[in-house]
Design a protein around this motif. Structure first.
Motif, PDB file in Angstrom:
ATOM      1  N   GLY A 119       0.773  -1.230   0.000  1.00 21.23           N
ATOM      2  CA  GLY A 119       0.000   0.000   0.000  1.00 21.23           C
ATOM      3  C   GLY A 119       0.802   1.277   0.000  1.00 21.23           C
ATOM      4  N   GLU A 120       2.112   1.201  -0.088  1.00 20.35           N
ATOM      5  CA  GLU A 120       2.969   2.384  -0.072  1.00 20.35           C
ATOM      6  C   GLU A 120       3.601   2.590  -1.441  1.00 20.35           C
ATOM      7  OE1 GLU A 120       7.017   4.037   2.206  1.00 20.35           O
ATOM      8  OE2 GLU A 120       6.077   2.161   2.854  1.00 20.35           O
ATOM      9  N   ASP A 121       3.545   3.832  -1.953  1.00 21.55           N
ATOM     10  CA  ASP A 121       4.162   4.144  -3.243  1.00 21.55           C
ATOM     11  C   ASP A 121       5.648   3.834  -3.201  1.00 21.55           C
ATOM     12  OD1 ASP A 121       1.653   5.164  -3.712  1.00 21.55           O
ATOM     13  OD2 ASP A 121       2.328   7.175  -4.266  1.00 21.55           O
ATOM     14  N   ARG A 122       6.119   3.065  -4.185  1.00 23.51           N
ATOM     15  CA  ARG A 122       7.554   2.750  -4.265  1.00 23.51           C
ATOM     16  C   ARG A 122       8.159   3.113  -5.618  1.00 23.51           C
ATOM     17  NH1 ARG A 122      10.722   0.417  -0.426  1.00 23.51           N
ATOM     18  NH2 ARG A 122       9.590   0.214   1.551  1.00 23.51           N
ATOM     19  N   ILE A 123       7.440   2.853  -6.713  1.00 22.67           N
ATOM     20  CA  ILE A 123       7.934   3.175  -8.050  1.00 22.67           C
ATOM     21  C   ILE A 123       6.833   3.937  -8.774  1.00 22.67           C
ATOM     22  CG2 ILE A 123       8.810   2.288 -10.234  1.00 22.67           C
ATOM     23  CD1 ILE A 123       9.730  -0.213  -8.736  1.00 22.67           C
ATOM     24  N   VAL A 124       7.127   5.175  -9.178  1.00 26.88           N
ATOM     25  CA  VAL A 124       6.109   6.040  -9.769  1.00 26.88           C
ATOM     26  C   VAL A 124       6.575   6.526 -11.146  1.00 26.88           C
ATOM     27  CG1 VAL A 124       4.768   8.172  -9.531  1.00 26.88           C
ATOM     28  CG2 VAL A 124       5.363   6.823  -7.489  1.00 26.88           C
ATOM     29  N   LEU A 125       5.723   6.333 -12.142  1.00 28.37           N
ATOM     30  CA  LEU A 125       5.906   6.920 -13.466  1.00 28.37           C
ATOM     31  C   LEU A 125       4.978   8.123 -13.554  1.00 28.37           C
ATOM     32  CD1 LEU A 125       4.485   7.128 -16.511  1.00 28.37           C
ATOM     33  CD2 LEU A 125       6.962   6.903 -16.402  1.00 28.37           C
ATOM     34  N   GLU A 126       5.533   9.296 -13.859  1.00 32.15           N
ATOM     35  CA  GLU A 126       4.746  10.523 -13.893  1.00 32.15           C
ATOM     36  C   GLU A 126       4.910  11.234 -15.228  1.00 32.15           C
ATOM     37  OE1 GLU A 126       4.187  14.359 -10.971  1.00 32.15           O
ATOM     38  OE2 GLU A 126       6.257  13.792 -11.474  1.00 32.15           O
ATOM     39  N   HIS A 127       3.816  11.826 -15.722  1.00 35.34           N
ATOM     40  CA  HIS A 127       3.869  12.697 -16.885  1.00 35.34           C
ATOM     41  C   HIS A 127       3.207  14.015 -16.537  1.00 35.34           C
ATOM     42  CE1 HIS A 127       4.880  10.705 -20.934  1.00 35.34           C
ATOM     43  NE2 HIS A 127       5.549  10.081 -19.987  1.00 35.34           N
ATOM     44  N   VAL A 128       3.894  15.113 -16.817  1.00 32.22           N
ATOM     45  CA  VAL A 128       3.353  16.454 -16.641  1.00 32.22           C
ATOM     46  C   VAL A 128       3.369  17.111 -18.018  1.00 32.22           C
ATOM     47  CG1 VAL A 128       3.651  18.702 -15.541  1.00 32.22           C
ATOM     48  CG2 VAL A 128       4.209  16.601 -14.271  1.00 32.22           C
ATOM     49  N   THR A 129       2.181  17.343 -18.567  1.00 35.31           N
ATOM     50  CA  THR A 129       2.065  17.816 -19.946  1.00 35.31           C
ATOM     51  C   THR A 129       1.308  19.135 -19.990  1.00 35.31           C
ATOM     52  OG1 THR A 129       1.992  15.511 -20.687  1.00 35.31           O
ATOM     53  CG2 THR A 129       1.338  17.200 -22.272  1.00 35.31           C
ATOM     54  N   ARG A 130       1.979  20.167 -20.457  1.00 39.98           N
ATOM     55  CA  ARG A 130       1.365  21.470 -20.669  1.00 39.98           C
ATOM     56  C   ARG A 130       1.268  21.760 -22.160  1.00 39.98           C
ATOM     57  NH1 ARG A 130       4.867  22.118 -16.239  1.00 39.98           N
ATOM     58  NH2 ARG A 130       3.925  23.085 -14.376  1.00 39.98           N
ATOM     59  N   THR A 131       0.409  22.721 -22.507  1.00 40.10           N
ATOM     60  CA  THR A 131       0.350  23.208 -23.884  1.00 40.10           C
ATOM     61  C   THR A 131       0.592  24.707 -23.953  1.00 40.10           C
ATOM     62  OG1 THR A 131      -2.064  23.382 -23.704  1.00 40.10           O
ATOM     63  CG2 THR A 131      -1.158  21.349 -24.667  1.00 40.10           C
ATOM     64  N   ALA A 132       0.947  25.315 -22.829  1.00 40.93           N
ATOM     65  CA  ALA A 132       1.379  26.718 -22.765  1.00 40.93           C
ATOM     66  C   ALA A 132       2.226  26.870 -21.507  1.00 40.93           C
ATOM     67  CB  ALA A 132       0.188  27.668 -22.732  1.00 40.93           C
ATOM     68  N   ASP A 133       3.209  27.744 -21.579  1.00 40.85           N
ATOM     69  CA  ASP A 133       4.181  27.838 -20.491  1.00 40.85           C
ATOM     70  C   ASP A 133       3.574  28.309 -19.176  1.00 40.85           C
ATOM     71  OD1 ASP A 133       7.070  27.803 -19.651  1.00 40.85           O
ATOM     72  OD2 ASP A 133       6.617  29.919 -19.278  1.00 40.85           O
ATOM     73  N   ASP A 134       2.500  29.097 -19.234  1.00 38.87           N
ATOM     74  CA  ASP A 134       1.944  29.656 -18.003  1.00 38.87           C
ATOM     75  C   ASP A 134       0.905  28.760 -17.335  1.00 38.87           C
ATOM     76  OD1 ASP A 134       0.052  29.927 -19.966  1.00 38.87           O
ATOM     77  OD2 ASP A 134      -0.425  32.028 -19.539  1.00 38.87           O
ATOM     78  N   GLN A 135       0.706  27.569 -17.852  1.00 38.14           N
ATOM     79  CA  GLN A 135      -0.268  26.652 -17.261  1.00 38.14           C
ATOM     80  C   GLN A 135       0.294  25.976 -16.007  1.00 38.14           C
ATOM     81  OE1 GLN A 135      -0.956  23.974 -20.484  1.00 38.14           O
ATOM     82  NE2 GLN A 135      -2.411  25.308 -21.531  1.00 38.14           N
ATOM     83  N   ALA A 136      -0.614  25.633 -15.096  1.00 33.77           N
ATOM     84  CA  ALA A 136      -0.304  24.803 -13.928  1.00 33.77           C
ATOM     85  C   ALA A 136       1.001  25.213 -13.254  1.00 33.77           C
ATOM     86  CB  ALA A 136      -0.243  23.328 -14.342  1.00 33.77           C
ATOM     87  N   PRO A 137       1.086  26.415 -12.710  1.00 35.49           N
ATOM     88  CA  PRO A 137       2.341  26.887 -12.110  1.00 35.49           C
ATOM     89  C   PRO A 137       2.797  26.063 -10.912  1.00 35.49           C
ATOM     90  CG  PRO A 137       0.536  28.387 -11.616  1.00 35.49           C
ATOM     91  CD  PRO A 137       0.019  27.440 -12.647  1.00 35.49           C
ATOM     92  N   ASP A 138       1.868  25.352 -10.273  1.00 33.39           N
ATOM     93  CA  ASP A 138       2.249  24.561  -9.102  1.00 33.39           C
ATOM     94  C   ASP A 138       2.664  23.141  -9.457  1.00 33.39           C
ATOM     95  OD1 ASP A 138      -0.390  24.164  -9.904  1.00 33.39           O
ATOM     96  OD2 ASP A 138      -1.003  23.428  -7.938  1.00 33.39           O
ATOM     97  N   TRP A 139       2.522  22.753 -10.725  1.00 28.39           N
ATOM     98  CA  TRP A 139       2.995  21.432 -11.152  1.00 28.39           C
ATOM     99  C   TRP A 139       4.513  21.482 -11.360  1.00 28.39           C
ATOM    100  CZ3 TRP A 139      -0.916  19.537 -15.482  1.00 28.39           C
ATOM    101  CH2 TRP A 139      -2.172  19.366 -14.908  1.00 28.39           C
TER     102      TRP A 139
END
Length: 358
Positions: free
Chosen positions: A262-282
């Motif tokens: 139940g504990e995260d050990r291996i994480v695959l992540e994708h962070v995808t923007r389509t403009a530079d000012d999107q999602a500043p906290d990501w």
């Protein structure tokens, strides 16, 4: 030893593979497959945009290419919408004794736990029958989140958690069908894109998580955990691949997580923007407009960012380039490998031997 190579497709990725094959001193391009009748008979060098002939005419005759007795097929044809056709191609090549290095289907990078074991066994059996090897890889899924983190773990005394991922601006990504239909960019926020239906993220990137676990001798909880977050566009956007009207999906962040008890050990992540000012906290790259990031928590803690940029283009073009070259530069190791399926975790170190500019 000269290795006889057939390149299968001359799309964006295939053209770069043709250039790469021509650059490798141990490889000889002997044939090229095309599906577009307008390309039949044209020289491979011209199709690849190299500005010169290579003396190899493209053909849509698969049997004629196998009759050339190639050692290996570099397979860069589109596979995500023609999964079974690709599997049938692979089995035909393998039974004919021809090794295969392919860019997809990506789940074949480490298919255990994702597709039925009998399908994996059939591919493996075809390879053993013909004495040939199949290897599927690329950059992501591929080198950036399998080879690179595994090399880093060779420095570890204790590993608590591994996070691998891509942080990228997809405004210049040219695959319209993928961007709009699969990922959902430009689609209403109340429409769930196919990629985010239960099980789809794990089907696409679970091979990364499971291969890392297998290489590190870790038994994961099943099923893998999927998480995602989407954000709408705050203004109309015009991307290379599609239009994104205000209020439609414009940014996407997802995770495919391998847990232990139940504990995260291996994480695959994708962070995808389509403009530079999107999602500043990501998460953002430390430098440039995109990167692959590997973070290993433990003793010691380690973090690395891997970026790329084309000499005459942007990070989208260089992303295709590194994908093509990971395949081409793997050919010699795959030809030397035992018959059946072979995974990135099992291959020896692959280098750009012979490619240093003069």
């Amino acid at each position: 030893m000269t290795i006889r190579v057939v390149e299968w497709s001359t799309g964006y990725l295939g053209r770069m593979a043709v250039e790469g094959i021509d650059a490798r001193p141990e490889l000889e391009l002997v044939g090229v497959f095309v599906s577009d009748p307008a390309k039949v008979g044209r020289d491979a060098g011209r199709l690849a945009g190299m500005g010169r002939d290579l003396g190899v005419a493209a053909t849509d005759d698969a049997a004629a290419l196998l009759a050339l007795d190639p050692d290996v097929v570099v397979y860069t044809a589109e596979t995500e919408t023609r999964f079974m056709e690709a599997i049938e191609d692979f089995q035909r090549f393998l039974r004919a004794g021809v090794d295969v290095v392919a860019s997809g289907p990506v789940l074949l990078q480490f298919p255990h736990g994702t597709i039925p074991e009998e399908m994996i066994a059939a591919l493996d059996a075809a390879g053993r029958e013909g004495g040939a090897t199949l290897h599927v890889n690329g950059i992501d899924p591929g080198f950036a989140n399998d080879v690179l983190p595994l090399v880093m773990t060779s420095l570890s005394r204790r590993i608590d958690h591994i996070r691998v991922g891509e942080i990228a601006d997809y405004s210049v990504y040219h695959q319209g069908e993928t961007m709009r239909r699969l990922f959902g960019f430009g689609q209403p926020m109340d429409t769930l894109p196919p990629l985010l239906r239960p099980g789809m993220l794990a089907a696409g990137w679970g091979s990364v998580v499971r291969q890392l676990a297998a290489a590190l001798d870790v038994t994961l909880d099943e099923p893998l955990v999927e998480r995602h977050e989407r954000l709408p566009a705050v203004r109309d956007l015009s991307l290379l691949a599609c239009e994104v009207p205000e209020g439609t999906q414009a940014a996407l962040r997802f995770e495919v997580v391998g847990q232990v008890d139940g504990e995260d050990r291996i994480v695959l992540e994708h962070v995808t923007r389509t403009a530079d000012d999107q999602a500043p906290d990501w998460p953002r790259p430390d430098h440039g407009d995109g990167c692959y990031r590997v973070e290993i928590s433990g003793e010691p803690a380690m973090r690395i960012e891997f970026g790329h940029h084309a000499e005459h283009g942007d990070h989208n073009e260089s992303g295709m380039r590194v994908t093509a070259m990971r395949l081409v530069n793997s050919v010699e190791a795959v030809v030397a490998a035992a018959p059946g399926l072979v995974y990135a975790k099992d291959l020896p170190m692959i280098t750009g031997r012979g490619l240093m500019s003069r």
